[in-house]
Scaffold this motif. Sequence first.
Motif, PDB file in Angstrom:
ATOM      1  N   SER A  56       0.819  -1.211   0.000  1.00 16.94           N
ATOM      2  CA  SER A  56       0.000   0.000   0.000  1.00 16.94           C
ATOM      3  C   SER A  56       0.853   1.260   0.000  1.00 16.94           C
ATOM      4  CB  SER A  56      -0.939   0.008   1.215  1.00 16.94           C
ATOM      5  OG  SER A  56      -0.198   0.023   2.424  1.00 16.94           O
ATOM      6  N   HIS A  57       2.103   1.148   0.470  1.00 16.16           N
ATOM      7  CA  HIS A  57       2.997   2.299   0.514  1.00 16.16           C
ATOM      8  C   HIS A  57       3.679   2.545  -0.831  1.00 16.16           C
ATOM      9  CE1 HIS A  57       2.774   2.467   4.955  1.00 16.16           C
ATOM     10  NE2 HIS A  57       2.643   1.158   4.845  1.00 16.16           N
ATOM     11  N   THR A  58       3.556   1.593  -1.762  1.00 11.70           N
ATOM     12  CA  THR A  58       4.243   1.718  -3.054  1.00 11.70           C
ATOM     13  C   THR A  58       3.344   2.267  -4.163  1.00 11.70           C
ATOM     14  OG1 THR A  58       3.667  -0.517  -3.826  1.00 11.70           O
ATOM     15  CG2 THR A  58       5.621  -0.293  -2.412  1.00 11.70           C
ATOM     16  N   ARG A  59       2.064   2.402  -3.914  1.00 16.57           N
ATOM     17  CA  ARG A  59       1.115   2.692  -5.000  1.00 16.57           C
ATOM     18  C   ARG A  59       1.380   4.017  -5.689  1.00 16.57           C
ATOM     19  NH1 ARG A  59      -4.093   0.544  -1.517  1.00 16.57           N
ATOM     20  NH2 ARG A  59      -3.709  -1.697  -1.864  1.00 16.57           N
ATOM     21  N   LYS A  60       1.917   4.987  -4.970  1.00 16.47           N
ATOM     22  CA  LYS A  60       2.189   6.291  -5.574  1.00 16.47           C
ATOM     23  C   LYS A  60       3.426   6.268  -6.465  1.00 16.47           C
ATOM     24  CE  LYS A  60       0.224   9.022  -1.783  1.00 16.47           C
ATOM     25  NZ  LYS A  60       0.529  10.056  -0.739  1.00 16.47           N
ATOM     26  N   TYR A  61       4.245   5.219  -6.343  1.00 21.15           N
ATOM     27  CA  TYR A  61       5.550   5.236  -6.983  1.00 21.15           C
ATOM     28  C   TYR A  61       5.741   4.136  -8.012  1.00 21.15           C
ATOM     29  CZ  TYR A  61       5.640   7.475  -2.457  1.00 21.15           C
ATOM     30  OH  TYR A  61       5.301   8.224  -1.358  1.00 21.15           O
ATOM     31  N   PHE A  62       4.884   3.115  -7.994  1.00 21.06           N
ATOM     32  CA  PHE A  62       5.031   1.990  -8.908  1.00 21.06           C
ATOM     33  C   PHE A  62       3.660   1.569  -9.426  1.00 21.06           C
ATOM     34  CE2 PHE A  62       8.409   1.583  -5.746  1.00 21.06           C
ATOM     35  CZ  PHE A  62       9.541   1.444  -6.541  1.00 21.06           C
ATOM     36  N   GLY A  93       9.112   2.120   3.900  1.00 24.11           N
ATOM     37  CA  GLY A  93       8.412   3.374   4.117  1.00 24.11           C
ATOM     38  C   GLY A  93       9.253   4.390   4.879  1.00 24.11           C
ATOM     39  N   ASN A  94       9.175   5.646   4.432  1.00 26.77           N
ATOM     40  CA  ASN A  94       9.943   6.724   5.056  1.00 26.77           C
ATOM     41  C   ASN A  94       9.050   7.911   5.385  1.00 26.77           C
ATOM     42  OD1 ASN A  94      12.427   7.902   5.954  1.00 26.77           O
ATOM     43  ND2 ASN A  94      12.487   9.127   4.077  1.00 26.77           N
ATOM     44  N   LYS A  95       7.784   7.637   5.638  1.00 20.08           N
ATOM     45  CA  LYS A  95       6.819   8.705   5.881  1.00 20.08           C
ATOM     46  C   LYS A  95       7.220   9.594   7.052  1.00 20.08           C
ATOM     47  CE  LYS A  95       1.874   9.417   6.767  1.00 20.08           C
ATOM     48  NZ  LYS A  95       0.563   8.749   6.989  1.00 20.08           N
ATOM     49  N   HIS A  96       7.879   9.021   8.027  1.00 20.27           N
ATOM     50  CA  HIS A  96       8.244   9.764   9.234  1.00 20.27           C
ATOM     51  C   HIS A  96       9.751   9.949   9.368  1.00 20.27           C
ATOM     52  CE1 HIS A  96       4.082   9.465  10.580  1.00 20.27           C
ATOM     53  NE2 HIS A  96       4.121   8.202  10.204  1.00 20.27           N
ATOM     54  N   GLY A  97      10.471   9.817   8.272  1.00 21.43           N
ATOM     55  CA  GLY A  97      11.911  10.043   8.308  1.00 21.43           C
ATOM     56  C   GLY A  97      12.695   8.923   8.943  1.00 21.43           C
ATOM     57  N   GLN A  98      12.091   7.742   9.084  1.00 23.81           N
ATOM     58  CA  GLN A  98      12.779   6.653   9.785  1.00 23.81           C
ATOM     59  C   GLN A  98      13.924   6.043   8.982  1.00 23.81           C
ATOM     60  OE1 GLN A  98       9.532   6.779   8.725  1.00 23.81           O
ATOM     61  NE2 GLN A  98       8.589   4.751   8.786  1.00 23.81           N
ATOM     62  N   LEU A  99      14.056   6.445   7.693  1.00 22.65           N
ATOM     63  CA  LEU A  99      15.145   5.942   6.865  1.00 22.65           C
ATOM     64  C   LEU A  99      16.177   7.018   6.527  1.00 22.65           C
ATOM     65  CD1 LEU A  99      13.207   3.648   4.356  1.00 22.65           C
ATOM     66  CD2 LEU A  99      14.128   3.096   6.607  1.00 22.65           C
ATOM     67  N   ILE A 100      16.004   8.211   7.067  1.00 26.31           N
ATOM     68  CA  ILE A 100      16.946   9.316   6.845  1.00 26.31           C
ATOM     69  C   ILE A 100      17.170   9.539   5.359  1.00 26.31           C
ATOM     70  CG2 ILE A 100      19.074  10.364   7.677  1.00 26.31           C
ATOM     71  CD1 ILE A 100      19.335   8.177   9.704  1.00 26.31           C
ATOM     72  N   SER A 101      16.100   9.695   4.618  1.00 23.66           N
ATOM     73  CA  SER A 101      16.169   9.890   3.170  1.00 23.66           C
ATOM     74  C   SER A 101      15.215  11.012   2.777  1.00 23.66           C
ATOM     75  CB  SER A 101      15.778   8.591   2.456  1.00 23.66           C
ATOM     76  OG  SER A 101      15.589   8.795   1.072  1.00 23.66           O
TER      77      SER A 101
END
Length: 401
Positions: free
Chosen positions: A180-186, A235-243
Amino acid sequence: MAGMATSSQVKFCLYAWGANSYGQLGQGHVEDLPLPQLSDTTALKARAPCSLSGGGGHSVVIADNGAVFVCGQNNKGQLGLGHTTDVYNLELCPGLRQKIIAVSCGWDFTLVLSDNGHILACGSNSFGQLGVGETVRHSSSWLIVEGIKEPVVSAAAGLRHSLAVTASGFVYQWGTGLLSHTRKYFTVDTVPSHLRSKVPCLVPGLGEKVPCLVATGSAHCLYLTENGDLFMWGGNKHGQLISSEPFVPSPISLKRCLLGGEKITNVWSGWTHTVVQTESGRVFTWGRGNYGQLGRVISANQNSELLSHDPVTEGGYQEACLPAEVKVLSGATQVACGSEHNLALVGSCLLSWGWNEHGMCGDGSHIDILEPSLIPRLKPLLIGCGAGHSMAVCTATTPPK
């Protein structure tokens, strides 16, 4: 656990607190507890617990002889007892014939790791998180994850997906919880295989590294190598991947300069935040912080909840999205993360912080704890968290009042 006396030398007890709607505290009832209380450990027969984990509403305890004990929500068979009735006190799992050394609980499923490197799974498979294909919707019996052909050294259950790393350093992922987190990108056909597979699938770019462990949140994934390198994706919605990207499909590495140039020796994950410890014992946190789960105060405009669609500003990363040290946690010997709360052992002190709606921080209140705070009178040997509950193993002489 290193340093723990054998059960023949000392008696152990289990304290639990927080959310208890399904009996996950092992107290024989379903009332939430904002203060640590003794759980019924009769089923353990004085065996020493060596691993603790909790899911959305269930708990699992591994004893030093490899036996598995469970309690709590069981509607999807996540307790592995062969039925789907909730259990209010710890019970032995009779169906496991292998010696179990580690456990990780997802929302409504469970992964255990045997001493011969096999992963066994039970519970919901609605998203393929058990790694056994599509035909099984849920299982109340333990199933072997057969798609990994070499011994596994670490496994982690996310909200609705799973990770494992083998002895040769290959990382596998399964479960469609991140789709569900990929739908905007793929488009459906271009989603990378490891994000949509219902059986173990190799994560690209991570092979032949010396493995340490894997960890996972609700939608992000973490892999730590023995060399102290941390790889992150999801998912990086909250900056948890520092990207700067809202979703990171393939692993990226954390720059050591963000941690003072030090190697990472351990990593833990809540649903949307990350905690690491470096070689000198320093502890850093980043990601979502609106419940205090980072253990440090951040200003309103730096709060990761406000950054949910833009983790990076023109001037660089916001504070919540960059690792920052929580100095009171330096030298911690154990850390455990729930969905949005945490426990840590520093010396003989048990500290808690974060989301506290169900009393899982153990201070008797239901107010979120913004910085690590002492839970008095408990001096645990082992700690663990579920999504909204906490557990601690102590010697039987520990006298909380």
